[in-house]
Scaffold this active site. Sequence first.
Site, PDB file in Angstrom:
ATOM      1  N   ARG A 153       4.011 102.738  73.339  1.00  5.20           N
ATOM      2  CA  ARG A 153       4.390 104.243  73.298  1.00  5.20           C
ATOM      3  C   ARG A 153       5.466 104.473  72.057  1.00  5.20           C
ATOM      4  O   ARG A 153       5.751 105.552  71.843  1.00  5.20           O
ATOM      5  CB  ARG A 153       5.312 104.395  74.387  1.00  5.20           C
ATOM      6  CG  ARG A 153       5.055 104.885  75.665  1.00  5.20           C
ATOM      7  CD  ARG A 153       4.106 105.950  75.731  1.00  5.20           C
ATOM      8  NE  ARG A 153       4.005 106.932  76.999  1.00  5.20           N
ATOM      9  CZ  ARG A 153       3.368 106.856  78.245  1.00  5.20           C
ATOM     10  NH1 ARG A 153       2.756 105.894  78.423  1.00  5.20           N
ATOM     11  NH2 ARG A 153       3.746 107.934  78.985  1.00  5.20           N
ATOM     12  N   ARG A 213       7.509 115.512  78.138  1.00  9.77           N
ATOM     13  CA  ARG A 213       6.823 114.210  77.750  1.00  9.77           C
ATOM     14  C   ARG A 213       6.365 114.615  76.295  1.00  9.77           C
ATOM     15  O   ARG A 213       5.752 113.508  75.553  1.00  9.77           O
ATOM     16  CB  ARG A 213       6.105 114.181  78.864  1.00  9.77           C
ATOM     17  CG  ARG A 213       6.579 113.312  79.905  1.00  9.77           C
ATOM     18  CD  ARG A 213       6.030 113.423  81.314  1.00  9.77           C
ATOM     19  NE  ARG A 213       4.636 112.581  81.332  1.00  9.77           N
ATOM     20  CZ  ARG A 213       3.721 112.895  82.418  1.00  9.77           C
ATOM     21  NH1 ARG A 213       4.034 113.861  83.223  1.00  9.77           N
ATOM     22  NH2 ARG A 213       2.738 112.145  82.148  1.00  9.77           N
ATOM     23  N   ARG A 228      -2.919 118.475  88.342  1.00  6.93           N
ATOM     24  CA  ARG A 228      -3.358 117.080  88.349  1.00  6.93           C
ATOM     25  C   ARG A 228      -2.753 116.788  89.981  1.00  6.93           C
ATOM     26  O   ARG A 228      -1.755 116.845  90.407  1.00  6.93           O
ATOM     27  CB  ARG A 228      -2.959 116.116  87.592  1.00  6.93           C
ATOM     28  CG  ARG A 228      -3.091 114.525  87.941  1.00  6.93           C
ATOM     29  CD  ARG A 228      -3.041 113.701  86.684  1.00  6.93           C
ATOM     30  NE  ARG A 228      -1.853 113.589  86.014  1.00  6.93           N
ATOM     31  CZ  ARG A 228      -1.478 112.798  85.000  1.00  6.93           C
ATOM     32  NH1 ARG A 228      -2.729 112.408  84.211  1.00  6.93           N
ATOM     33  NH2 ARG A 228      -0.136 112.656  84.616  1.00  6.93           N
ATOM     34  N   LYS A 234      -6.427 109.151  79.565  1.00  7.33           N
ATOM     35  CA  LYS A 234      -6.353 107.646  79.407  1.00  7.33           C
ATOM     36  C   LYS A 234      -6.600 107.000  80.573  1.00  7.33           C
ATOM     37  O   LYS A 234      -7.487 106.089  80.803  1.00  7.33           O
ATOM     38  CB  LYS A 234      -4.638 107.264  79.107  1.00  7.33           C
ATOM     39  CG  LYS A 234      -4.340 107.508  77.729  1.00  7.33           C
ATOM     40  CD  LYS A 234      -2.902 106.919  77.264  1.00  7.33           C
ATOM     41  CE  LYS A 234      -1.658 107.358  78.032  1.00  7.33           C
ATOM     42  NZ  LYS A 234      -1.150 108.306  78.505  1.00  7.33           N
ATOM     43  N   ARG A 290       2.282 113.879  91.371  1.00  7.47           N
ATOM     44  CA  ARG A 290       3.247 113.049  90.624  1.00  7.47           C
ATOM     45  C   ARG A 290       4.472 113.839  90.429  1.00  7.47           C
ATOM     46  O   ARG A 290       4.554 115.012  89.971  1.00  7.47           O
ATOM     47  CB  ARG A 290       2.875 112.617  89.271  1.00  7.47           C
ATOM     48  CG  ARG A 290       1.854 111.479  89.607  1.00  7.47           C
ATOM     49  CD  ARG A 290       1.293 110.814  88.275  1.00  7.47           C
ATOM     50  NE  ARG A 290       2.279 110.837  87.017  1.00  7.47           N
ATOM     51  CZ  ARG A 290       1.691 110.182  85.654  1.00  7.47           C
ATOM     52  NH1 ARG A 290       0.465 109.700  85.759  1.00  7.47           N
ATOM     53  NH2 ARG A 290       2.583 110.431  84.756  1.00  7.47           N
TER      54      ARG A 290
HETATM   55  P1  AMP Z   1       2.009 107.616  82.317  1.00 12.63           P
HETATM   56  O1  AMP Z   1       1.660 107.248  83.806  1.00 12.63           O
HETATM   57  O2  AMP Z   1       1.436 106.908  81.123  1.00 12.63           O
HETATM   58  O3  AMP Z   1       1.971 109.237  82.033  1.00 12.63           O
HETATM   59  O4  AMP Z   1       3.678 107.365  82.226  1.00 12.63           O
HETATM   60  C1  AMP Z   1       4.578 108.294  82.993  1.00 12.63           C
HETATM   61  C2  AMP Z   1       5.972 107.755  82.726  1.00 12.63           C
HETATM   62  O5  AMP Z   1       6.222 106.389  82.764  1.00 12.63           O
HETATM   63  C3  AMP Z   1       6.397 108.263  81.098  1.00 12.63           C
HETATM   64  O6  AMP Z   1       6.802 109.578  81.021  1.00 12.63           O
HETATM   65  C4  AMP Z   1       7.516 107.123  80.649  1.00 12.63           C
HETATM   66  O7  AMP Z   1       8.730 107.572  81.287  1.00 12.63           O
HETATM   67  C5  AMP Z   1       7.351 106.053  81.638  1.00 12.63           C
HETATM   68  N1  AMP Z   1       6.473 105.083  80.675  1.00 12.63           N
HETATM   69  C6  AMP Z   1       4.911 104.724  80.917  1.00 12.63           C
HETATM   70  N2  AMP Z   1       4.651 103.688  80.077  1.00 12.63           N
HETATM   71  C7  AMP Z   1       5.821 103.656  79.110  1.00 12.63           C
HETATM   72  C8  AMP Z   1       6.061 102.827  78.100  1.00 12.63           C
HETATM   73  N3  AMP Z   1       4.928 101.779  77.422  1.00 12.63           N
HETATM   74  N4  AMP Z   1       7.167 102.637  77.438  1.00 12.63           N
HETATM   75  C9  AMP Z   1       8.421 103.501  78.044  1.00 12.63           C
HETATM   76  N5  AMP Z   1       8.009 104.354  79.091  1.00 12.63           N
HETATM   77  C10 AMP Z   1       6.871 104.337  79.789  1.00 12.63           C
END
Ligand code: AMP
Length: 220
Positions: free
Chosen positions: A89, A174, A128, A14, A163
């Site tokens: 999400r 996740r 990553r 993404k 990260r």
């Molecule tokens: P990402 O960077 O999209 O992989 O997101 C990393 C983490 O941020 C996720 O595992 C969630 O803990 C949190 N997160 C990101 N986007 C959302 C969302 N739309 N709703 C809730 N938690 C989110």
Amino acid sequence: MQDIILIAPPAAGKGTQAKLLSSKYQIPHISTGDLLRSAANAQSELGDIIRKTMESGGLVTDDIVLKLLEERLTKDDCQNGCILDGFPRNIAQAESYLKLLEKLNRPLGDIIYLDANKEITKKRIIGRLSCPTCGAVYNDQIDDNKPKKFGTCDICNGPLSKRADDNEETFEKRYKTYMEETYPLLNYFANKGHLFTVGSGISKERTFNEIEKIINRGRI
Ligand code: AMP
């Protein structure tokens, strides 16, 4: 340009596709993960709650995410469309999002599902590395994606970092959260006639090409 919403399992590409789209079409890339990571840096009770939730692999509560998103979407640079990466999400977020679009008088854009298998995404997550200075992303487990010099960004020479949630244990959590909460969105948006699926397991160029065909359909 309409908004583009990318839905995908963790590490299906993404962020990479959003950056490519943002640079080619000059519309902002809004990652709710990034918005939350910067909110998590605040030395406050809210910052602590966000950080702990992210490190556990769960989802931050909808009200926090929606507030950050509304603030971001109402900025001037979003008025000609944007790329949403990591939002919505779950179904509740999708429903709140549709209400927010109505309030902001903004149409629902194209929802693109990046389909990649679990083993590929796991490898991408475990290896990553990203550059906190310029945002470039590398992978020390995938030959074509390794930085030229170990631990250093090819673009800006900054040190690369991992990260906190990019490890095997958090990946499994996740992924489970994704299957339980996010995967049902595919049906939800398919029923609204807004869902497009693109394979995201081979090369980022091929995936980008497929996405461009979707967003430019009917224009040529
Ligand atoms: P990402 O960077 O999209 O992989 O997101 C990393 C983490 O941020 C996720 O595992 C969630 O803990 C949190 N997160 C990101 N986007 C959302 C969302 N739309 N709703 C809730 N938690 C989110």
